[in-house]
Design a protein around this motif. Structure first.
Motif, PDB file in Angstrom:
ATOM      1  N   SER A  56       0.834  -1.205   0.000  1.00  0.00           N
ATOM      2  CA  SER A  56       0.000   0.000   0.000  1.00  0.00           C
ATOM      3  C   SER A  56       0.869   1.256   0.000  1.00  0.00           C
ATOM      4  O   SER A  56       0.628   2.200  -0.772  1.00  0.00           O
ATOM      5  N   GLU A  57       1.893   1.261   0.859  1.00  0.00           N
ATOM      6  CA  GLU A  57       2.790   2.414   0.912  1.00  0.00           C
ATOM      7  C   GLU A  57       3.568   2.556  -0.391  1.00  0.00           C
ATOM      8  O   GLU A  57       3.794   3.673  -0.887  1.00  0.00           O
ATOM      9  N   LEU A  58       3.985   1.418  -0.966  1.00  0.00           N
ATOM     10  CA  LEU A  58       4.724   1.448  -2.235  1.00  0.00           C
ATOM     11  C   LEU A  58       3.886   2.071  -3.339  1.00  0.00           C
ATOM     12  O   LEU A  58       4.391   2.873  -4.150  1.00  0.00           O
ATOM     13  N   SER A  59       2.606   1.706  -3.390  1.00  0.00           N
ATOM     14  CA  SER A  59       1.714   2.283  -4.399  1.00  0.00           C
ATOM     15  C   SER A  59       1.654   3.797  -4.275  1.00  0.00           C
ATOM     16  O   SER A  59       1.709   4.527  -5.272  1.00  0.00           O
ATOM     17  N   GLN A  60       1.579   4.301  -3.035  1.00  0.00           N
ATOM     18  CA  GLN A  60       1.485   5.745  -2.824  1.00  0.00           C
ATOM     19  C   GLN A  60       2.801   6.454  -3.162  1.00  0.00           C
ATOM     20  O   GLN A  60       2.792   7.585  -3.665  1.00  0.00           O
ATOM     21  N   VAL A  61       3.931   5.787  -2.899  1.00  0.00           N
ATOM     22  CA  VAL A  61       5.229   6.381  -3.257  1.00  0.00           C
ATOM     23  C   VAL A  61       5.354   6.487  -4.771  1.00  0.00           C
ATOM     24  O   VAL A  61       5.776   7.527  -5.314  1.00  0.00           O
ATOM     25  N   LEU A  94       0.138  -1.168 -10.441  1.00  0.00           N
ATOM     26  CA  LEU A  94       0.522  -2.568 -10.238  1.00  0.00           C
ATOM     27  C   LEU A  94       0.676  -2.879  -8.745  1.00  0.00           C
ATOM     28  O   LEU A  94       0.250  -3.939  -8.267  1.00  0.00           O
ATOM     29  N   ALA A  95       1.301  -1.953  -7.992  1.00  0.00           N
ATOM     30  CA  ALA A  95       1.471  -2.163  -6.549  1.00  0.00           C
ATOM     31  C   ALA A  95       0.120  -2.173  -5.841  1.00  0.00           C
ATOM     32  O   ALA A  95      -0.112  -2.962  -4.905  1.00  0.00           O
ATOM     33  N   LEU A  96      -0.790  -1.314  -6.318  1.00  0.00           N
ATOM     34  CA  LEU A  96      -2.122  -1.285  -5.720  1.00  0.00           C
ATOM     35  C   LEU A  96      -2.872  -2.586  -5.979  1.00  0.00           C
ATOM     36  O   LEU A  96      -3.562  -3.101  -5.093  1.00  0.00           O
TER      37      LEU A  96
END
Length: 532
Positions: A291-296, A308-310
């Motif tokens: 979740s944090e990766l998607s936001q970054v 893709l991360a989401l």
């Protein structure tokens, strides 16, 4: 093992948050064996409560719930409030783990309500904090604040700095969850004043709260300093019971770095979280990292990788939710079965304590409840009046009419007795045959005698003619007044002797037993005799 030492050890387990399961299992074996050998029933049940906690720690919520149900039943019957409180606290955690926040709050409330003057203050404060947490999780912010403040006041009053820090830290985090950054900051300022006054360092859990609150308030530099200080404070701690502590702190650092705009550092921190989560099989933290990766990625403008991360995060969440639903469904089924079995047991127990014909309490109920009632009355100096009531010439009703008619008479008399105001925890009971018992608590002796005279009149003046024809139905009453030294045997014996006098001297009357000082008994005649 000395019972006092065993009790102190169990207090420590109930007061503590973490302990080693394997070593505690061995200690529980020793405590249980010692309690059984010494006949220490309360300690034995407290040890069983500890076993329920161990099952909870292992994730076997169903086994824990079964034991807790038995513990609550025993504690309720025997008035062991500390045991009730502790069992409700564990039940609250179990329902929280199952996602039932309403039931968790209910058990937290029952836990706090069960506390009494014998409860160690440290445990009382801890339970107040847990109740505040439960209110916060269910959106009752104001109720949560009241309990956090009460816990803080108690901790200050008793000099319990550890509990004060816990109360204020949880308070600040609850405000953070509500989005109240400045209010959370104000609570943290109070916490800092406490630790500074006692020369204590801030623990990693408090520093993690500071980091989240500061980044919510927009001071990302202060937030990063706190997040890094939390990780530094964590080093050297024993994490055998808290394997996800470091990854939790790293996720906070990644959040702060993203909001600060240091996206490369955030990516590096997330990569560290993912490695540790895979190594330790921390599925929840792994999902949160996605979740944090998607936001970054979104903050970097890399929307393809953000998407893709989401997607990976949603898939991970679905797997977690599916697994949780399966576990929760199994646990809810077991909890339902436990609750249903408990309801049935309570119903059967209630029936076992009632007279089948009249519905009044029976001899077994008297034997279980009269001794502790007398003890409580002696402790708080409240008056207790005991009245034995026996129907006059009842054999004539059975012999002249029928046993069915006799049963009707007994049932009507029972209804009249059941309507009497017997006060707090007083009761009416049928002892057998045509003999009844009234226990009046909280009413002075003269007023109790007046009330019993009203009972005598109510029975004598009842319209019996349609049931018994020309046969009257009256009752004789023997009365004794409890003293601080009274026992069940002594008060019933005195009332029985007074009842014998009432029968011998004319029936349909009240006779009071002589007082302990030896004064003469008080005689009450029927209305006609008084008029003559």
């Amino acid at each position: 093992m000395d019972p006092a030492a065993a009790a102190r050890m169990l207090d420590e387990f109930e007061d503590g948050a973490d302990f080693d399961v394997a070593s505690t299992e061995r200690i529980a074996d020793e405590l249980e064996a010692a309690a059984e050998a010494q006949g220490e029933t309360v300690l034995l049940w407290r040890t069983r409560l500890l076993r329920a906690t161990l099952h909870e720690y292992r994730g076997d919520l169903a086994a824990s719930a079964r034991i807790l149900s038995d513990v609550l039943d025993w504690a309720g019957v025997h008035g062991c409030r500390q045991l009730q409180a502790s069992a409700h606290r564990v039940m609250a955690r179990i329902h929280r783990a199952m996602g039932d926040m309403g039931a968790s709050l209910d058990h937290c409330l029952q836990c706090v309500n069960a506390l009494d003057d014998t409860t160690p203050l440290s445990i009382r404060i801890a339970n107040l904090i847990k109740l505040a947490d439960a209110f916060a999780r269910t959106g009752s912010a104001e109720a949560a604040r009241e309990r956090y403040e009460e816990a803080d006041r108690l901790a200050v009053g008793t000099g319990n700095v550890y509990r004060q820090i816990m109360a204020l830290n949880n308070y600040a985090y609850a405000e953070y969850e509500e989005g109240n950054g400045e209010r959370a900051r104000a609570v943290l300022a109070r916490l800092r004043a406490v630790v500074e006054a006692h020369g204590m360092p801030l623990g990693y859990s408090v520093l993690d709260t500071v980091a989240r609150v500061e980044t919510l308030c927009g001071d990302h530099d202060a937030a990063e300093r706190a997040a890094r200080a939390a990780l530094a404070a964590l080093h050297g701690e024993d994490l055998t019971q808290d394997l996800d502590a470091e990854t939790d702190l790293l996720l906070t650092l990644a959040l702060v770095q993203r909001r600060k705009g240091d996206l490369a550092a955030a990516l590096s921190t997330i990569a560290h979280v993912q490695l540790e989560s895979e190594r330790l099989a921390l599925t929840y933290n792994a999902a949160e990292a996605l979740s944090e990766l998607s936001q970054v990625h979104a903050a970097r403008g890399d929307f393809e990788n953000a998407y893709l991360a989401l997607c990976d995060y949603n898939a991970a969440q679905e797997r977690l939710s599916s697994a949780e639903r399966e576990v929760q469904a199994r646990n809810r089924q077991v909890m339902f079965e436990v609750a249903e079995a408990r309801r049935q047991a309570e119903w059967f127990r209630e029936q076992a304590l009632r007279d089948a014909l009249t519905g009044l309490r029976n001899r077994r109920y008297v034997d279980e409840h009269l001794p502790p009632l007398l003890h409580r009355a002696a402790t708080d100096s409240s008056p207790v009046t005991i009245a034995l009531l026996d129907l006059d010439h009842f054999k004539r009703v059975n012999d002249t009419l029928s046993h069915e008619t006799g049963d009707q008479v007994l049932t009507i008399v029972a209804g009249l007795l059941d309507a009497v105001d017997v006060g707090i925890d007083g009761f009416a009971a049928r002892l057998g045959g045509e003999e009844f018992l009234l226990v009046l608590r909280g009413t002075e002796a003269d007023a109790a005698l007046d009330r019993l005279e009203q009972v005598r009149h109510a029975i004598a003046d009842h319209p019996w003619q349609p049931i018994t024809g020309e046969l009257p139905v009256t009752i004789s009453i023997g009365v004794s007044v409890a003293t601080p030294r009274s026992t069940q045997s002594s008060v019933l014996s005195q009332a029985d002797e007074a009842l014998y006098v009432a029968k011998r001297t004319g029936r349909n009357r009240i006779e009071q037993a002589a007082t302990p000082a030896g004064s003469t008994s008080r005689r009450w005649r029927d209305a006609d005799a008084l008029a003559s």
